[in-house]
Design a protein around this motif. Structure first.
Motif, PDB file in Angstrom:
ATOM      1  N   ASN A 157       0.859  -1.188   0.000  1.00 41.70           N
ATOM      2  CA  ASN A 157       0.000   0.000   0.000  1.00 41.70           C
ATOM      3  C   ASN A 157       0.892   1.234   0.000  1.00 41.70           C
ATOM      4  N   SER A 158       0.782   2.049  -1.031  1.00 42.16           N
ATOM      5  CA  SER A 158       1.582   3.270  -1.039  1.00 42.16           C
ATOM      6  C   SER A 158       1.134   4.188   0.094  1.00 42.16           C
ATOM      7  N   CYS A 159       2.019   5.080   0.491  1.00 43.82           N
ATOM      8  CA  CYS A 159       1.721   5.969   1.617  1.00 43.82           C
ATOM      9  C   CYS A 159       0.451   6.779   1.369  1.00 43.82           C
ATOM     10  N   GLY A 160       0.303   7.292   0.136  1.00 43.76           N
ATOM     11  CA  GLY A 160      -0.849   8.123  -0.177  1.00 43.76           C
ATOM     12  C   GLY A 160      -2.156   7.364  -0.181  1.00 43.76           C
ATOM     13  N   THR A 161      -2.164   6.188  -0.808  1.00 42.18           N
ATOM     14  CA  THR A 161      -3.404   5.414  -0.845  1.00 42.18           C
ATOM     15  C   THR A 161      -3.788   4.926   0.546  1.00 42.18           C
ATOM     16  N   LEU A 162      -2.782   4.614   1.347  1.00 34.39           N
ATOM     17  CA  LEU A 162      -3.053   4.108   2.694  1.00 34.39           C
ATOM     18  C   LEU A 162      -3.629   5.191   3.595  1.00 34.39           C
ATOM     19  N   ARG A 163      -2.980   6.342   3.616  1.00 35.61           N
ATOM     20  CA  ARG A 163      -3.340   7.341   4.624  1.00 35.61           C
ATOM     21  C   ARG A 163      -4.222   8.470   4.111  1.00 35.61           C
ATOM     22  N   HIS A 164      -4.249   8.683   2.817  1.00 35.34           N
ATOM     23  CA  HIS A 164      -5.087   9.756   2.281  1.00 35.34           C
ATOM     24  C   HIS A 164      -6.361   9.234   1.623  1.00 35.34           C
ATOM     25  N   LEU A 165      -6.283   8.074   0.984  1.00 32.93           N
ATOM     26  CA  LEU A 165      -7.471   7.507   0.341  1.00 32.93           C
ATOM     27  C   LEU A 165      -8.122   6.416   1.175  1.00 32.93           C
ATOM     28  N   GLY A 166      -7.479   5.992   2.239  1.00 33.37           N
ATOM     29  CA  GLY A 166      -8.090   5.017   3.136  1.00 33.37           C
ATOM     30  C   GLY A 166      -8.198   3.622   2.564  1.00 33.37           C
ATOM     31  N   HIS A 167      -7.173   3.173   1.852  1.00 31.72           N
ATOM     32  CA  HIS A 167      -7.182   1.816   1.303  1.00 31.72           C
ATOM     33  C   HIS A 167      -7.233   0.741   2.382  1.00 31.72           C
ATOM     34  N   ALA A 168      -6.573   1.010   3.492  1.00 24.12           N
ATOM     35  CA  ALA A 168      -6.462  -0.001   4.544  1.00 24.12           C
ATOM     36  C   ALA A 168      -6.209   0.705   5.869  1.00 24.12           C
ATOM     37  N   ARG A 169      -6.188  -0.070   6.926  1.00 20.40           N
ATOM     38  CA  ARG A 169      -5.879   0.496   8.236  1.00 20.40           C
ATOM     39  C   ARG A 169      -4.368   0.663   8.378  1.00 20.40           C
ATOM     40  N   PRO A 170      -3.887   1.880   8.603  1.00 19.47           N
ATOM     41  CA  PRO A 170      -2.460   2.060   8.875  1.00 19.47           C
ATOM     42  C   PRO A 170      -2.074   1.315  10.146  1.00 19.47           C
ATOM     43  N   SER A 171      -0.922   0.680  10.142  1.00 14.26           N
ATOM     44  CA  SER A 171      -0.546  -0.171  11.271  1.00 14.26           C
ATOM     45  C   SER A 171      -0.307   0.623  12.548  1.00 14.26           C
ATOM     46  N   PRO A 181       4.899  -3.924   7.126  1.00 16.30           N
ATOM     47  CA  PRO A 181       4.039  -3.824   5.938  1.00 16.30           C
ATOM     48  C   PRO A 181       3.743  -2.411   5.471  1.00 16.30           C
ATOM     49  N   ASP A 182       3.746  -1.432   6.372  1.00 20.39           N
ATOM     50  CA  ASP A 182       3.365  -0.074   5.980  1.00 20.39           C
ATOM     51  C   ASP A 182       4.561   0.842   5.758  1.00 20.39           C
ATOM     52  N   GLU A 183       5.762   0.309   5.822  1.00 17.65           N
ATOM     53  CA  GLU A 183       6.940   1.149   5.649  1.00 17.65           C
ATOM     54  C   GLU A 183       7.038   1.643   4.208  1.00 17.65           C
ATOM     55  N   CYS A 184       7.354   2.915   4.046  1.00 20.12           N
ATOM     56  CA  CYS A 184       7.493   3.519   2.719  1.00 20.12           C
ATOM     57  C   CYS A 184       8.592   2.817   1.929  1.00 20.12           C
ATOM     58  N   CYS A 185       8.374   2.654   0.633  1.00 21.97           N
ATOM     59  CA  CYS A 185       9.368   2.001  -0.219  1.00 21.97           C
ATOM     60  C   CYS A 185      10.459   2.962  -0.665  1.00 21.97           C
ATOM     61  N   GLY A 186      10.265   4.266  -0.428  1.00 24.90           N
ATOM     62  CA  GLY A 186      11.294   5.229  -0.760  1.00 24.90           C
ATOM     63  C   GLY A 186      11.077   5.980  -2.049  1.00 24.90           C
ATOM     64  N   PHE A 187      10.007   5.663  -2.808  1.00 23.41           N
ATOM     65  CA  PHE A 187       9.820   6.355  -4.072  1.00 23.41           C
ATOM     66  C   PHE A 187       9.477   7.824  -3.827  1.00 23.41           C
ATOM     67  N   GLY A 188       8.287   8.075  -3.335  1.00 20.89           N
ATOM     68  CA  GLY A 188       7.922   9.420  -2.913  1.00 20.89           C
ATOM     69  C   GLY A 188       8.019  10.484  -3.988  1.00 20.89           C
ATOM     70  N   GLY A 189       7.822  10.118  -5.251  1.00 18.44           N
ATOM     71  CA  GLY A 189       7.853  11.109  -6.317  1.00 18.44           C
ATOM     72  C   GLY A 189       9.210  11.787  -6.420  1.00 18.44           C
ATOM     73  N   THR A 190       9.245  13.096  -6.247  1.00 17.71           N
ATOM     74  CA  THR A 190      10.502  13.823  -6.388  1.00 17.71           C
ATOM     75  C   THR A 190      11.488  13.508  -5.260  1.00 17.71           C
ATOM     76  N   PHE A 191      11.032  12.932  -4.166  1.00 20.14           N
ATOM     77  CA  PHE A 191      11.947  12.530  -3.087  1.00 20.14           C
ATOM     78  C   PHE A 191      13.015  11.581  -3.607  1.00 20.14           C
ATOM     79  N   SER A 192      12.617  10.656  -4.490  1.00 14.24           N
ATOM     80  CA  SER A 192      13.576   9.683  -5.011  1.00 14.24           C
ATOM     81  C   SER A 192      14.635  10.316  -5.903  1.00 14.24           C
ATOM     82  N   VAL A 193      14.369  11.542  -6.355  1.00 18.66           N
ATOM     83  CA  VAL A 193      15.341  12.275  -7.175  1.00 18.66           C
ATOM     84  C   VAL A 193      16.276  13.101  -6.294  1.00 18.66           C
ATOM     85  N   VAL A 194      15.707  13.832  -5.350  1.00 18.20           N
ATOM     86  CA  VAL A 194      16.528  14.744  -4.546  1.00 18.20           C
ATOM     87  C   VAL A 194      17.218  14.033  -3.380  1.00 18.20           C
TER      88      VAL A 194
END
Length: 247
Positions: free
Chosen positions: A132-146, A174-187
């Motif tokens: 579950n990506s961070c945004g879908t988990l916590r902003h769209l409510g895909h699942a219960r955050p751990s 299971p809920d740890e960010c994978c590190g992509f984060g859009g522009t975060f992965s660039v900077v």
């Protein structure tokens, strides 16, 4: 119902098979699906980088493309999150507000709006780890955050559990960010890569054959990390499984 299909830039450019699977799946379920040909980016990358005013033209084009549909559906949680929660570079007319409210990410649309109970054409006899990506988990409510002490639920798991042959495995974090984060992965390239390495290694230790997600951006990042450190995992978007992807 009549659905406007919104396919984000990176899916259009790198993962067209995800867009095709989304189209086919929605049509299998009895919907009329229209793909507006002159759609472009929704403006999320600019907004995430602090250039919110520069989103105005892309947001205005989004409104012109997608007003008039019963729903707008996209196979990307981060883009839908932008439209629903950060789409404010243009005047918030009644038309804009209504469009934002009826824009849905694919999983929540299948689960909450269509309330799909079965996918009889789908068969996927593999062990999968759900991301579950961070945004879908916590902003769209895909699942219960751990981190919350509330009853467990998972909309992606509810849908996938209706696919014959599938087996779930759960990583230690299971809920740890994978590190992509859009522009975060660039900077923050080094930090992003380490987070991705940790994520795919965690899934591999749990016994996953595939990592499945509703966000191709996270899958793209994790696949690159897995290839670089030699972790033998496969990656697939949830739309492809629900549409009956070959095992």
């Amino acid at each position: 119902m009549r659905i406007g299909l919104f396919i984000p830039c990176f899916i259009d450019a790198f993962f067209p098979e995800v867009g095709i699977a989304t189209l086919e799946l929605l049509e299998r379920l009895g919907n009329e699906v229209v793909y507006p040909r002159d759609q472009t980016c929704c403006g999320q990358p600019m907004a995430n980088s602090g250039f919110n005013d520069e989103c105005a033209d892309t947001e205005a084009l989004f409104v012109r493309n997608f007003s008039g549909f019963d729903y707008v559906v996209a196979p990307s949680g981060s883009c839908v999150h932008h439209v629903r929660n950060n789409f404010d570079a243009i005047e918030q007319t009644a038309e804009v507000t209504a469009l934002r409210e009826r824009t849905f990410e694919l999983v929540e649309f299948l689960h909450d709006v269509l309330k799909v109970e079965e996918f009889p054409w789908a068969w996927f006899p593999h062990r999968v780890g759900l991301h579950n990506s961070c945004g879908t988990l916590r902003h769209l409510g895909h699942a219960r955050p751990s981190e919350l002490q509330t009853p467990f639920f998972s909309k992606p798991m509810d849908l996938l559990s209706r696919v014959e042959g599938i087996e779930f495995v759960t990583p230690a974090r299971p809920d740890e960010c994978c590190g992509f984060g859009g522009t975060f992965s660039v900077v923050e390239e080094a930090v992003s890569a380490k987070m991705g390495h940790d994520k795919v290694s965690d899934h591999a230790r749990a016994g996953a054959e595939y990592i499945v997600s509703a966000d191709s951006s996270c899958l793209m990042h994790q696949r690159g990390c897995a290839e670089r450190i030699g972790v033998p995992l496969k990656f697939i978007h949830i739309a492809q499984i629900l549409n009956g992807a070959d095992a």
